[in-house]
Design an enzyme around this catalytic site. Structure first.
Site, PDB file in Angstrom:
ATOM      1  N   ARG A  67       0.816  -1.215   0.000  1.00 16.67           N
ATOM      2  CA  ARG A  67       0.000   0.000   0.000  1.00 16.67           C
ATOM      3  C   ARG A  67       0.852   1.268   0.000  1.00 16.67           C
ATOM      4  O   ARG A  67       0.428   2.289  -0.518  1.00 16.67           O
ATOM      5  CB  ARG A  67      -0.945  -0.002   1.206  1.00 16.67           C
ATOM      6  CG  ARG A  67      -2.145  -0.902   0.981  1.00 16.67           C
ATOM      7  CD  ARG A  67      -3.064  -0.906   2.170  1.00 16.67           C
ATOM      8  NE  ARG A  67      -4.348  -1.492   1.823  1.00 16.67           N
ATOM      9  CZ  ARG A  67      -5.304  -1.750   2.703  1.00 16.67           C
ATOM     10  NH1 ARG A  67      -5.133  -1.475   3.983  1.00 16.67           N
ATOM     11  NH2 ARG A  67      -6.447  -2.267   2.309  1.00 16.67           N
ATOM     12  N   LYS A  95     -16.524 -15.124   5.381  1.00 16.84           N
ATOM     13  CA  LYS A  95     -17.802 -14.581   5.842  1.00 16.84           C
ATOM     14  C   LYS A  95     -18.854 -14.455   4.746  1.00 16.84           C
ATOM     15  O   LYS A  95     -18.764 -13.594   3.890  1.00 16.84           O
ATOM     16  CB  LYS A  95     -17.570 -13.206   6.471  1.00 16.84           C
ATOM     17  CG  LYS A  95     -16.669 -13.271   7.666  1.00 16.84           C
ATOM     18  CD  LYS A  95     -16.043 -11.923   7.946  1.00 16.84           C
ATOM     19  CE  LYS A  95     -14.537 -12.004   7.930  1.00 16.84           C
ATOM     20  NZ  LYS A  95     -13.870 -10.921   7.250  1.00 16.84           N
ATOM     21  N   GLY A 105      -6.979  -7.530   0.414  1.00 13.31           N
ATOM     22  CA  GLY A 105      -7.018  -8.348   1.630  1.00 13.31           C
ATOM     23  C   GLY A 105      -6.268  -9.663   1.506  1.00 13.31           C
ATOM     24  O   GLY A 105      -5.127  -9.720   1.059  1.00 13.31           O
ATOM     25  N   GLY A 121     -12.243  -4.282   1.705  1.00 14.31           N
ATOM     26  CA  GLY A 121     -13.667  -3.909   1.820  1.00 14.31           C
ATOM     27  C   GLY A 121     -14.090  -2.922   0.739  1.00 14.31           C
ATOM     28  O   GLY A 121     -15.192  -3.020   0.193  1.00 14.31           O
TER      29      GLY A 121
END
Ligand SMILES: Nc1ncnc2c1ncn2[C@@H]1O[C@H](COP(=O)(O)OP(=O)(O)OP(=O)(O)O)[C@@H](O)[C@H]1O
Ligand SMILES: O=C(O)[C@H](O)COP(=O)(O)O
Length: 394
Positions: A36, A197, A351, A374
């Site tokens: 990043r 999830k 991620g 996200g």
């Protein structure tokens, strides 16, 4: 993109508050993955070259509105300075008089990294007072934090109300690539969804079923689908209240003519650990006391075939518990298939999948690795990102 970018404003001699996403993995007080930071360099370098006084702001972790020693950005300043070959000063606060004094002595082209913006409760609450305090530090706001663009926080959204607000190059690039991929996809278009999830990925699965030709399901969330098919899944991950929804996705896929692929076999373990006993079983034969922690070889082979025949693939979420070598094969097979598919444009959605690709040494062979976890998911869901909406229109 219909938003102004850093090229649309004059920044020479100006104080520029540049929000970046330096929420990077740390180990023993050091940056352990600098992806990043590297991704933000073009904007930072541009601002430096243009003679701006560059104030960089970021969050790190989730300190919950208070100062947490391990979440200070000091190691990030050090790494950034090494990457740029240039001094990067850091403050112990993110706004206020001490910061203002530092800004007063900056020269054109200097860089100052502000302290973790999440040390203040107002950040995540998008408190207008804090947003104003950030805005007071600068003449121009640049948002290059694509990874945090889905958050409406004081430094990602609120501040844009008070000073001219434009996007940085990374933000522009991410929106451009993800936008093109989704709005006018090359076909066959395949999405691979894994991870743990189901509930976080429902929106994206629903939305992708409108767009893709193939949807490959893996990871922990696959077993809610397997259960919905009527099979027993032992101790595998299950979101009981999402079984009906999984069924409805299967029906929707059929109605839309989307090829929905689910695991036909799995690697099961007698324990959730790196040295568990394992075996490969057909999906309808998961033993009651075992849990499925990776897709099996037959599934991996099928997924590989689909990937190789696709022109565009977007991937979010690992196929198994890749952190343990015994359950990394499925994720590795998918990553390798993407690396081998030369005619396939591959977009990795941040991620864990990005970490996995990195771990296998295949990152260079992907077409685009998004810096957003996200954020890229929400974008793929078709949601508006507050950090983007807040920027000035062209
Ligand atoms: N079969 C499985 N059973 C349990 N956990 C699994 C399984 N397969 C993958 N996982 C776990 O899922 C985790 C990733 O889930 P998550 O939904 O957070 O994915 P992600 O979308 O890649 O993450 P991020 O939101 O950070 O981008 C990994 O830590 C992995 O170990
Ligand atoms: O890591 C991310 O996805 C971004 O930096 C956002 O972090 P958050 O989920 O803590 O808001």
């Amino acid at each position: 993109m219909n938003k102004k970018t850093v090229k649309d404003v004059d920044v020479r001699g100006k104080r520029v508050f540049c929000r970046v996403d330096f929420n990077v993995p740390m180990k023993n007080g050091q940056v352990s993955d600098e992806t990043r930071i590297r991704a933000a360099l073009p904007t930072i370098q541009y601002l430096v070259d243009q003679g701006a006084k560059v104030l960089l702001a970021s969050h790190l972790g989730r300190p919950n509105g208070q100062a947490v020693e391990e979440l200070r950005l000091t190691p990030v300043a050090k790494r950034l300075s090494e990457l740029l070959g240039k001094d990067v000063k850091k403050t112990d606060e993110a706004y206020g008089d001490s910061v203002k004094s530092e800004i007063d002595i900056m020269n054109e082209g200097d860089i100052l990294l502000l302290e973790n913006v999440r040390f203040y409760p107002g950040e995540e609450k998008n408190d207008p007072e804090l947003a104003k305090a950030f805005a007071e530090l600068a003449d121009v706001y640049v948002n290059d934090a694509f990874g945090a663009a889905h958050r409406a926080h004081a430094s990602t959204e609120g501040i844009a109300k008070y000073i001219p607000a434009v996007s940085g190059f990374l933000m522009e690039k991410e929106l451009d690539i993800l936008g093109k991929a989704l709005s006018n996809p090359e076909r066959p278009f395949t999405a691979i969804i894994g991870g743990a999830k189901v509930k976080d990925k429902i929106g994206v699965i629903d939305n992708l079923l409108e767009k893709v030709d193939n949807l490959l399901i893996g990871g922990g969330l696959a077993y809610t689908f397997v259960k919905a098919q009527g099979h027993e899944i032992g101790k595998s991950l299950l979101e009981e209240d999402k079984i009906e929804l999984a069924k409805s996705f299967m029906e929707k896929a059929k109605a839309k003519g989307v090829n929905l692929y689910m695991p036909v076999d799995a690697i099961v373990a007698d324990d959730f650990s790196a040295d568990a006993n394992t075996k490969v079983v057909a999906i309808e034969e998961i033993p009651a006391d075992w849990e499925a922690l990776d897709i099996g070889p037959k599934t991996a082979e099928t997924y590989r075939d689909v990937i190789q025949k696709s022109k565009l693939v977007i991937w979010n979420g690992p196929m198994g518990v890749f952190e343990f070598d015994k359950f990394a094969q499925g994720t590795k097979a998918v990553a390798q298939a993407l690396a081998d598919a030369n005619d396939t444009y591959s977009v990795i959605g941040g991620g864990d999948s990005a970490a996995a690709v990195e771990k296998f040494g295949l990152a260079e062979q992907m077409s685009h690795i998004s810096t957003g976890g996200g954020a890229s998911l929400e974008f793929m869901e078709g949601k508006q990102l507050p950090g983007v909406v807040a920027l000035n229109d062209k």
